[in-house]
Write a protein that holds these residues in place. Sequence first.
Motif, PDB file in Angstrom:
ATOM      1  N   LEU A  81     -11.752  31.463  -4.778  1.00 50.64           N
ATOM      2  CA  LEU A  81     -11.988  32.892  -4.582  1.00 50.64           C
ATOM      3  C   LEU A  81     -13.266  33.277  -5.307  1.00 50.64           C
ATOM      4  O   LEU A  81     -13.430  32.973  -6.498  1.00 50.64           O
ATOM      5  N   GLU A  82     -14.170  33.941  -4.592  1.00 51.27           N
ATOM      6  CA  GLU A  82     -15.444  34.360  -5.162  1.00 51.27           C
ATOM      7  C   GLU A  82     -15.516  35.882  -5.241  1.00 51.27           C
ATOM      8  O   GLU A  82     -15.001  36.576  -4.360  1.00 51.27           O
ATOM      9  N   PRO A  83     -16.170  36.421  -6.279  1.00 51.94           N
ATOM     10  CA  PRO A  83     -16.183  37.877  -6.474  1.00 51.94           C
ATOM     11  C   PRO A  83     -16.743  38.684  -5.311  1.00 51.94           C
ATOM     12  O   PRO A  83     -16.326  39.822  -5.104  1.00 51.94           O
ATOM     13  N   GLY A  84     -17.696  38.153  -4.566  1.00 51.62           N
ATOM     14  CA  GLY A  84     -18.339  38.963  -3.529  1.00 51.62           C
ATOM     15  C   GLY A  84     -17.683  38.928  -2.166  1.00 51.62           C
ATOM     16  O   GLY A  84     -18.199  39.521  -1.213  1.00 51.62           O
ATOM     17  N   GLN A 119       1.623  39.409  -3.093  1.00 52.94           N
ATOM     18  CA  GLN A 119       2.174  39.998  -4.320  1.00 52.94           C
ATOM     19  C   GLN A 119       1.285  39.690  -5.517  1.00 52.94           C
ATOM     20  O   GLN A 119       1.071  40.537  -6.390  1.00 52.94           O
ATOM     21  N   HIS A 120       0.731  38.493  -5.573  1.00 54.62           N
ATOM     22  CA  HIS A 120      -0.147  38.108  -6.687  1.00 54.62           C
ATOM     23  C   HIS A 120      -1.369  39.008  -6.762  1.00 54.62           C
ATOM     24  O   HIS A 120      -1.729  39.497  -7.836  1.00 54.62           O
ATOM     25  N   LEU A 121      -2.010  39.250  -5.628  1.00 53.88           N
ATOM     26  CA  LEU A 121      -3.203  40.098  -5.623  1.00 53.88           C
ATOM     27  C   LEU A 121      -2.863  41.535  -5.974  1.00 53.88           C
ATOM     28  O   LEU A 121      -3.532  42.169  -6.793  1.00 53.88           O
ATOM     29  N   LEU A 122      -1.821  42.067  -5.341  1.00 56.84           N
ATOM     30  CA  LEU A 122      -1.500  43.484  -5.502  1.00 56.84           C
ATOM     31  C   LEU A 122      -1.037  43.809  -6.919  1.00 56.84           C
ATOM     32  O   LEU A 122      -1.331  44.894  -7.432  1.00 56.84           O
ATOM     33  N   THR A 123      -0.304  42.901  -7.547  1.00 58.20           N
ATOM     34  CA  THR A 123       0.241  43.198  -8.876  1.00 58.20           C
ATOM     35  C   THR A 123      -0.693  42.769 -10.002  1.00 58.20           C
ATOM     36  O   THR A 123      -0.395  43.011 -11.173  1.00 58.20           O
ATOM     37  N   ASN A 124      -1.817  42.142  -9.647  1.00 55.10           N
ATOM     38  CA  ASN A 124      -2.816  41.790 -10.661  1.00 55.10           C
ATOM     39  C   ASN A 124      -4.087  42.615 -10.506  1.00 55.10           C
ATOM     40  O   ASN A 124      -5.175  42.169 -10.863  1.00 55.10           O
ATOM     41  N   THR A 125      -3.924  43.798  -9.944  1.00 51.85           N
ATOM     42  CA  THR A 125      -5.015  44.762  -9.836  1.00 51.85           C
ATOM     43  C   THR A 125      -4.799  45.841 -10.900  1.00 51.85           C
ATOM     44  O   THR A 125      -3.695  46.403 -10.987  1.00 51.85           O
ATOM     45  N   PRO A 126      -5.779  46.129 -11.762  1.00 56.53           N
ATOM     46  CA  PRO A 126      -7.173  45.640 -11.757  1.00 56.53           C
ATOM     47  C   PRO A 126      -7.448  44.534 -12.789  1.00 56.53           C
ATOM     48  O   PRO A 126      -8.589  44.329 -13.165  1.00 56.53           O
ATOM     49  N   ARG A 127      -6.415  43.817 -13.213  1.00 54.68           N
ATOM     50  CA  ARG A 127      -6.626  42.791 -14.248  1.00 54.68           C
ATOM     51  C   ARG A 127      -7.473  41.634 -13.736  1.00 54.68           C
ATOM     52  O   ARG A 127      -8.393  41.171 -14.414  1.00 54.68           O
ATOM     53  N   LEU A 128      -7.168  41.163 -12.513  1.00 56.39           N
ATOM     54  CA  LEU A 128      -7.908  40.044 -11.934  1.00 56.39           C
ATOM     55  C   LEU A 128      -8.688  40.436 -10.683  1.00 56.39           C
ATOM     56  O   LEU A 128      -9.676  39.793 -10.339  1.00 56.39           O
ATOM     57  N   ASN A 154      -2.959  44.547   8.202  1.00 48.60           N
ATOM     58  CA  ASN A 154      -3.913  43.882   7.311  1.00 48.60           C
ATOM     59  C   ASN A 154      -4.853  44.929   6.715  1.00 48.60           C
ATOM     60  O   ASN A 154      -5.583  45.588   7.450  1.00 48.60           O
ATOM     61  N   TYR A 155      -4.819  45.070   5.389  1.00 52.18           N
ATOM     62  CA  TYR A 155      -5.685  46.087   4.798  1.00 52.18           C
ATOM     63  C   TYR A 155      -5.815  45.812   3.301  1.00 52.18           C
ATOM     64  O   TYR A 155      -5.621  44.700   2.848  1.00 52.18           O
ATOM     65  N   SER A 156      -6.159  46.848   2.548  1.00 52.58           N
ATOM     66  CA  SER A 156      -6.250  46.779   1.083  1.00 52.58           C
ATOM     67  C   SER A 156      -7.120  45.638   0.585  1.00 52.58           C
ATOM     68  O   SER A 156      -6.690  44.817  -0.235  1.00 52.58           O
ATOM     69  N   PRO A 157      -8.372  45.525   1.051  1.00 53.11           N
ATOM     70  CA  PRO A 157      -9.231  44.439   0.569  1.00 53.11           C
ATOM     71  C   PRO A 157      -9.456  44.516  -0.934  1.00 53.11           C
ATOM     72  O   PRO A 157      -9.649  45.590  -1.496  1.00 53.11           O
ATOM     73  N   LEU A 158      -9.397  43.351  -1.559  1.00 57.41           N
ATOM     74  CA  LEU A 158      -9.594  43.233  -2.999  1.00 57.41           C
ATOM     75  C   LEU A 158     -10.709  42.231  -3.279  1.00 57.41           C
ATOM     76  O   LEU A 158     -11.030  41.394  -2.427  1.00 57.41           O
ATOM     77  N   TYR A 159     -11.264  42.311  -4.485  1.00 62.21           N
ATOM     78  CA  TYR A 159     -12.375  41.445  -4.879  1.00 62.21           C
ATOM     79  C   TYR A 159     -12.056  40.817  -6.219  1.00 62.21           C
ATOM     80  O   TYR A 159     -11.673  41.521  -7.172  1.00 62.21           O
ATOM     81  N   ALA A 160     -12.203  39.492  -6.299  1.00 61.98           N
ATOM     82  CA  ALA A 160     -11.961  38.796  -7.556  1.00 61.98           C
ATOM     83  C   ALA A 160     -13.001  39.222  -8.596  1.00 61.98           C
ATOM     84  O   ALA A 160     -14.183  39.370  -8.286  1.00 61.98           O
ATOM     85  N   LEU A 161     -12.558  39.413  -9.829  1.00 60.14           N
ATOM     86  CA  LEU A 161     -13.482  39.817 -10.890  1.00 60.14           C
ATOM     87  C   LEU A 161     -14.406  38.676 -11.312  1.00 60.14           C
ATOM     88  O   LEU A 161     -15.493  38.912 -11.829  1.00 60.14           O
ATOM     89  N   ARG A 162     -13.958  37.460 -11.063  1.00 57.44           N
ATOM     90  CA  ARG A 162     -14.770  36.284 -11.428  1.00 57.44           C
ATOM     91  C   ARG A 162     -14.364  35.141 -10.503  1.00 57.44           C
ATOM     92  O   ARG A 162     -13.308  35.196  -9.867  1.00 57.44           O
ATOM     93  N   PRO A 163     -15.164  34.082 -10.413  1.00 56.34           N
ATOM     94  CA  PRO A 163     -14.752  32.925  -9.611  1.00 56.34           C
ATOM     95  C   PRO A 163     -13.434  32.364 -10.144  1.00 56.34           C
ATOM     96  O   PRO A 163     -13.257  32.208 -11.357  1.00 56.34           O
ATOM     97  N   MET A 164     -12.509  32.087  -9.255  1.00 59.90           N
ATOM     98  CA  MET A 164     -11.207  31.558  -9.661  1.00 59.90           C
ATOM     99  C   MET A 164     -10.587  30.818  -8.492  1.00 59.90           C
ATOM    100  O   MET A 164     -11.054  30.904  -7.347  1.00 59.90           O
ATOM    101  N   PRO A 180     -15.462  48.366  -3.132  1.00 59.17           N
ATOM    102  CA  PRO A 180     -16.202  47.642  -2.084  1.00 59.17           C
ATOM    103  C   PRO A 180     -17.668  47.392  -2.425  1.00 59.17           C
ATOM    104  O   PRO A 180     -18.323  46.604  -1.734  1.00 59.17           O
ATOM    105  N   LYS A 181     -18.180  48.035  -3.464  1.00 55.80           N
ATOM    106  CA  LYS A 181     -19.575  47.779  -3.848  1.00 55.80           C
ATOM    107  C   LYS A 181     -19.758  46.341  -4.321  1.00 55.80           C
ATOM    108  O   LYS A 181     -20.884  45.864  -4.441  1.00 55.80           O
ATOM    109  N   ARG A 182     -18.674  45.637  -4.567  1.00 53.91           N
ATOM    110  CA  ARG A 182     -18.746  44.236  -4.952  1.00 53.91           C
ATOM    111  C   ARG A 182     -18.924  43.306  -3.754  1.00 53.91           C
ATOM    112  O   ARG A 182     -19.127  42.108  -3.923  1.00 53.91           O
TER     113      ARG A 182
END
Length: 465
Positions: A312-315, A62-71, A295-305, A76-78
């Motif tokens: 969590l690393e951006p790449g 829930q944290h990842l899905l509801t904080n897209t695209p803020r965090l 399992n799906y919907s891969p996300l990428y952190a905007l910055r190290p956190m 996938p280019k990331r």
Amino acid sequence: MSAAGGTFRQPEGQHPLPLHGPRFDADPQATYEKLRATGPIAPVELAPGVYAQLTTTYEAAQHLLTNTPRLFVRDPKRWDALREGSIPPDSPVLMMIQDRPNALWTDGAVHERYRSAIADSLQKVDTLALTRTVTQIADGLIDAFADRGTCDLVADFTALLPMQTMFGLCGCPADIGGRIVGALIKLFDTAQDAYAANAELERACLELVLRKRADPGNDVISRMIRHRAELSNEEMVQQIILVIGAGTEPLTNLIGNALKLLIADDRYAGTVAGGVRTISEALHAVLWDDPPMANYSPLYALRPMQYRGVQLEPGIPILVSFAAANTDPVFRTPAPEQRAGNHAHLAFSAGAHACPAKSLAVHIAQTAIERVLDRLPELTLDCRPEELTRRPGTFHSGWTSLPVTFPPVTVPHSEEAAWTPQPDPQPAPSGSTPPAAISTPKPPTSAPRGRPHWLNSLARWWRGQ
């Protein structure tokens, strides 16, 4: 994590559990339990030498899905491994999570443009006509095996009904449709020839776009072409892949998983006919316990956190495990009946990228299951439940087959033509006039026998897996 020797190297000091292979396929929940014990987000191996992270709890998903695209973002280019070229171009995982210009893999204004074209076009689907069409398709498929007293509900029904339904909604000719779904099946099952399958998928979708531009109709694809978003041919191809991909394979799994529950699970078997439980309850139990996309919907952190102590690393892609989230013991209630009416599951994702067609998917699944149970009320699983095998693959959850037996049903022969995909009906001239059916409905006993040749070929392909 870093690239070395042409492969994406295992993270130092960690031993990611594989989300692939016979052991995972046989018991995915055992893997999720082990991963959950290591933390809310854990390192995993998606394919040999391809590493990522996976959410293991409801809260993390829930944290990842509801904080897209803020965090977090979808682009996938990331992905470090993709930028470094350390993943082979024919990797089956790459085909499923590579960069595509569609609503699933974009963010912000671009995402809104793509999503609006899809959502607005789906919103105009006539659900009354859709019910009649799904009923007709279901009856035609059932008629093909009803007099045998036995069938494989996956090969003969659940793998075919979503395809025919989507082709009707999209006005897709059977010849192109067969190529599209054949390629999609290979991608979802992460087949080794995924690169060739993806190329064939894009060729078939481009042919569909060109046909619809030349001869538009009142169907989902034509409406997307006419949409104010003014999608290019390439953009249309990628939206079609998303729409048909999301509307076929996951729906096949949803219907199959629910039928397995209704036939073989003591909590549900026989309870629908007796009025104890409803098909809707069974469907939502599946969406909680065995979601069709695991399992799906891969996300990428905007910055190290950090998230609860996990770096969590951006790449690095972080996949959302809907299956692990929905079965998180900290979140879930113990008994299915205690979740009646609770739709807080994440089977259709959440946030900005939540599925825009979840009500249509449930509607199609419920209508299809109703026809099976109405036409074949004494279904019995033709093996022990533990002998059933799951479909291989990292991303989805379904069964390779559902062999059943039932008292044979005599189906009167009909000379009518077999069902072929038709577009949505034209809008009714007034609100008091019932909408026209996508195709002329007929009583269940006179539904057309037989299927288009490509569907029979695809069913044989399924049986051979």
